[in-house]
Design an enzyme around this catalytic site. Structure first.
Site, PDB file in Angstrom:
ATOM      1  N   GLN A  11      -0.877   6.906   0.054  1.00  0.00           N
ATOM      2  CA  GLN A  11      -0.865   5.491   0.424  1.00  0.00           C
ATOM      3  C   GLN A  11       0.337   4.750  -0.148  1.00  0.00           C
ATOM      4  O   GLN A  11       0.530   3.589   0.141  1.00  0.00           O
ATOM      5  CB  GLN A  11      -2.185   4.805   0.057  1.00  0.00           C
ATOM      6  CG  GLN A  11      -2.417   4.567  -1.397  1.00  0.00           C
ATOM      7  CD  GLN A  11      -3.732   3.840  -1.639  1.00  0.00           C
ATOM      8  OE1 GLN A  11      -4.540   4.273  -2.432  1.00  0.00           O
ATOM      9  NE2 GLN A  11      -3.965   2.752  -0.963  1.00  0.00           N
TER      10      GLN A  11
ATOM     11  N   ASP B  59      -0.606  -2.548  -6.069  1.00  0.00           N
ATOM     12  CA  ASP B  59      -1.866  -3.022  -6.642  1.00  0.00           C
ATOM     13  C   ASP B  59      -2.106  -4.522  -6.379  1.00  0.00           C
ATOM     14  O   ASP B  59      -3.238  -4.990  -6.498  1.00  0.00           O
ATOM     15  CB  ASP B  59      -1.905  -2.779  -8.160  1.00  0.00           C
ATOM     16  CG  ASP B  59      -1.690  -1.319  -8.519  1.00  0.00           C
ATOM     17  OD1 ASP B  59      -1.853  -0.445  -7.642  1.00  0.00           O
ATOM     18  OD2 ASP B  59      -1.345  -1.044  -9.683  1.00  0.00           O
TER      19      ASP B  59
ATOM     20  N   GLU C  22     -10.239   3.495  -7.694  1.00  0.00           N
ATOM     21  CA  GLU C  22     -10.111   4.605  -8.643  1.00  0.00           C
ATOM     22  C   GLU C  22     -10.560   4.208 -10.054  1.00  0.00           C
ATOM     23  O   GLU C  22     -10.841   5.066 -10.875  1.00  0.00           O
ATOM     24  CB  GLU C  22      -8.649   5.053  -8.701  1.00  0.00           C
ATOM     25  CG  GLU C  22      -7.710   3.948  -9.216  1.00  0.00           C
ATOM     26  CD  GLU C  22      -6.246   4.329  -9.288  1.00  0.00           C
ATOM     27  OE1 GLU C  22      -5.931   5.520  -9.149  1.00  0.00           O
ATOM     28  OE2 GLU C  22      -5.410   3.425  -9.480  1.00  0.00           O
TER      29      GLU C  22
ATOM     30  N   ARG D 119      -5.366   0.639  -9.521  1.00  0.00           N
ATOM     31  CA  ARG D 119      -5.555   0.442 -10.952  1.00  0.00           C
ATOM     32  C   ARG D 119      -6.709  -0.511 -11.274  1.00  0.00           C
ATOM     33  O   ARG D 119      -7.717  -0.450 -10.596  1.00  0.00           O
ATOM     34  CB  ARG D 119      -4.258  -0.045 -11.559  1.00  0.00           C
ATOM     35  CG  ARG D 119      -3.992   0.601 -12.877  1.00  0.00           C
ATOM     36  CD  ARG D 119      -2.639   0.302 -13.392  1.00  0.00           C
ATOM     37  NE  ARG D 119      -1.938   1.537 -13.699  1.00  0.00           N
ATOM     38  CZ  ARG D 119      -0.672   1.596 -13.970  1.00  0.00           C
ATOM     39  NH1 ARG D 119       0.062   0.517 -13.920  1.00  0.00           N
ATOM     40  NH2 ARG D 119      -0.118   2.741 -14.262  1.00  0.00           N
TER      41      ARG D 119
ATOM     42  N   MET E  24      -6.211   3.876  -4.631  1.00  0.00           N
ATOM     43  CA  MET E  24      -5.574   3.482  -5.901  1.00  0.00           C
ATOM     44  C   MET E  24      -5.623   1.958  -6.027  1.00  0.00           C
ATOM     45  O   MET E  24      -6.220   1.275  -5.205  1.00  0.00           O
ATOM     46  CB  MET E  24      -4.148   4.018  -5.949  1.00  0.00           C
ATOM     47  CG  MET E  24      -4.094   5.534  -5.955  1.00  0.00           C
ATOM     48  SD  MET E  24      -2.619   6.223  -6.734  1.00  0.00           S
ATOM     49  CE  MET E  24      -1.387   5.957  -5.494  1.00  0.00           C
TER      50      MET E  24
ATOM     51  N   ARG F 191     -22.945  11.916   8.295  1.00  0.00           N
ATOM     52  CA  ARG F 191     -22.755  11.892   6.846  1.00  0.00           C
ATOM     53  C   ARG F 191     -22.399  10.495   6.343  1.00  0.00           C
ATOM     54  O   ARG F 191     -21.878   9.673   7.090  1.00  0.00           O
ATOM     55  CB  ARG F 191     -21.571  12.802   6.460  1.00  0.00           C
ATOM     56  CG  ARG F 191     -21.877  14.258   6.571  1.00  0.00           C
ATOM     57  CD  ARG F 191     -20.599  15.063   6.385  1.00  0.00           C
ATOM     58  NE  ARG F 191     -20.896  16.490   6.363  1.00  0.00           N
ATOM     59  CZ  ARG F 191     -20.010  17.446   6.641  1.00  0.00           C
ATOM     60  NH1 ARG F 191     -18.775  17.128   6.982  1.00  0.00           N
ATOM     61  NH2 ARG F 191     -20.366  18.697   6.589  1.00  0.00           N
TER      62      ARG F 191
ATOM     63  N   GLU G  74       3.736  -5.294 -13.599  1.00  0.00           N
ATOM     64  CA  GLU G  74       3.528  -5.930 -14.906  1.00  0.00           C
ATOM     65  C   GLU G  74       4.267  -5.226 -16.049  1.00  0.00           C
ATOM     66  O   GLU G  74       4.722  -5.880 -16.981  1.00  0.00           O
ATOM     67  CB  GLU G  74       2.024  -6.034 -15.236  1.00  0.00           C
ATOM     68  CG  GLU G  74       1.286  -4.731 -15.098  1.00  0.00           C
ATOM     69  CD  GLU G  74       0.092  -4.604 -16.056  1.00  0.00           C
ATOM     70  OE1 GLU G  74      -0.701  -3.696 -15.853  1.00  0.00           O
ATOM     71  OE2 GLU G  74      -0.030  -5.406 -17.002  1.00  0.00           O
TER      72      GLU G  74
HETATM   73  O1  F6P Z   1       0.507   0.930 -10.183  1.00  0.00           O
HETATM   74  C1  F6P Z   1       0.654   1.612  -8.978  1.00  0.00           C
HETATM   75  C2  F6P Z   1      -0.182   2.836  -8.920  1.00  0.00           C
HETATM   76  O2  F6P Z   1      -0.040   3.424  -7.641  1.00  0.00           O
HETATM   77  C3  F6P Z   1      -1.667   2.651  -9.264  1.00  0.00           C
HETATM   78  O3  F6P Z   1      -2.389   2.150  -8.155  1.00  0.00           O
HETATM   79  C4  F6P Z   1      -2.062   4.041  -9.681  1.00  0.00           C
HETATM   80  O4  F6P Z   1      -3.164   4.043 -10.562  1.00  0.00           O
HETATM   81  C5  F6P Z   1      -0.831   4.514 -10.398  1.00  0.00           C
HETATM   82  O5  F6P Z   1       0.257   3.780  -9.872  1.00  0.00           O
HETATM   83  C6  F6P Z   1      -0.549   5.995 -10.233  1.00  0.00           C
HETATM   84  O6  F6P Z   1       0.526   6.303 -11.049  1.00  0.00           O
HETATM   85  P1  F6P Z   1       1.373   7.633 -10.947  1.00  0.00           P
HETATM   86  O7  F6P Z   1       2.244   7.530  -9.727  1.00  0.00           O
HETATM   87  O8  F6P Z   1       2.181   7.638 -12.194  1.00  0.00           O
HETATM   88  O9  F6P Z   1       0.415   8.768 -10.825  1.00  0.00           O
END
Ligand code: F6P
Length: 349
Positions: free
Chosen positions: A275, A131, A225, A175, A173, A166, A106
């Site tokens: 990942q 994402d 996250e 976002r 990740m 456990r 985006e």
């Molecule tokens: O937008 C892709 C992404 O991997 C997100 O899932 C994550 O929050 C962010 O980038 C991490 O960014 P950076 O690589 O700048 O730490």
């Protein structure tokens, strides 16, 4: 001999598996159509500084299975730099480019959409992001690889979790869209999934985890996250105004809550950038290749201001503005499905 027209290719934002296949597809198709390609280095930064290298078919021939991006990337936003847009336009001229293929999510495509709208900049977009949160396309490459890796990590956590009796929590990740967490949870058979699209129902989570633990001697939680545990608002922001989420420690906080409320020993893990690396899955190789090839075709047809989208099983151009207008987040149907999968067994026990 007439000089060939030149296409610049850049990759911006977080890297993801599938970028190299997309670059390869674009270069091979562009060469077949009689274009020369230049690899703009490190996203929009490379246009600000007119930094690009020749990109031939030979350069891309063997990159289909490589993770990352051979062009480098950055989260540079020309709209946040003084005279940034003018510098981008000047860099484009200086490099002798006739068109640009911008591969990004985006943010990168938001810049492309604005440049097209304000300056009729000859740009075509290629959607990429692990994402999977871009509108107007069914999937973005990078998502399948990232979710598959997280699913495999989750299954490993279950093995060790069961041995120690456990509860295990895995943070992924993705976002502010929960797609990666959702697909990981479904794929790994998780007992609860925490998504940014809705508040965590702690009591319900605890009920399900206790029931799952009683049946299986372990229980698995997948969390995004970006889940809000009531402590949001203090995060650092990047160049595009996004929170830097990896510093929030969601998995650790959730594990503490779970251990306290269930009385069951709980451990957490964060898969993080692991990942995003490694070879793309077959799906991402094919999707990356298809959208890369289609982007070069759109350039040849003069269809600028478009992004190549996957719609059903077809790839087609859609307006860049449509793709970047709103984030694609997890829908109510998917939330209901997730609830059926983790809730149905718990209800019977
Ligand atoms: O937008 C892709 C992404 O991997 C997100 O899932 C994550 O929050 C962010 O980038 C991490 O960014 P950076 O690589 O700048 O730490």
């Amino acid at each position: 001999m007439a000089t060939k027209k030149k296409i610049g290719i850049l990759t911006g934002g977080g890297d993801c598996p599938g970028l190299n296949p997309a670059i390869r597809g674009a270069v091979l198709q562009a060469s077949a159509l009689g274009y020369e390609c230049l690899g703009v280095q490190e996203g929009w930064k490379g246009l600000l500084t007119a930094d690009a290298l020749p990109l031939s078919s030979a350069d891309v021939e063997e990159i289909i299975g490589k993770g990352g991006t051979i062009l480098g990337t950055s989260r540079t936003n020309p709209y946040k730099k003084e005279n940034g847009v003018l510098q981008v336009l000047a860099g484009f001229e200086k490099l002798g480019l006739d068109a640009l293929i911008a591969m990004g999510g985006e943010d990168t495509l938001g810049v492309a959409a604005k440049l097209f709208k304000e300056h009729r900049f000859p740009v075509v977009g290629v959607p990429k992001t692990m994402d999977n949160d871009l509108s107007a396309t069914d999937f973005t490459f990078g998502f399948d690889t990232a979710s598959t890796l997280a699913m495999e990590a989750a299954q490993r956590l279950v093995d060790t979790g069961r041995s120690h009796r456990r509860v295990m929590v895995l943070e992924v990740m993705g976002r502010h869209a929960g797609w990666v967490a959702l697909y990981t949870a479904i794929g790994a058979g998780a007992d609860y999934v925490c998504l940014p699209e809705r508040p965590v129902d702690v009591e319900e989570m605890v009920r399900r985890l206790k029931a799952a633990h009683a049946r299986k001697k372990t229980a698995l939680v997948i969390t995004s996250e970006a889940v809000d545990l009531g402590d949001s608002g203090k995060e650092e922001l990047d160049d595009f105004g996004h929170m830097i989420l990896k510093k929030r420690g969601v998995a650790e906080k959730l594990a503490e809550i779970i251990e306290k409320k269930t009385g069951i020993e709980t451990r957490s893990a964060v898969i993080g950038h692991m990942q995003r690396g490694g070879p793309p899955t077959l799906f991402d190789r094919i999707l990356g290749t298809r959208v890369g090839v289609a982007a070069a075709q759109l350039v040849a047809q003069g269809k600028f201001g478009q992004m190549v989208a996957l719609q059903g099983n077809q790839v087609a151009g859609v307006p860049l503005g449509d793709a970047t207008a709103a984030l694609k987040t997890v829908t109510a149907e998917w939330l209901a499905l997730a609830d059926v999968l983790s809730g149905a067994v718990a209800r019977k026990s």
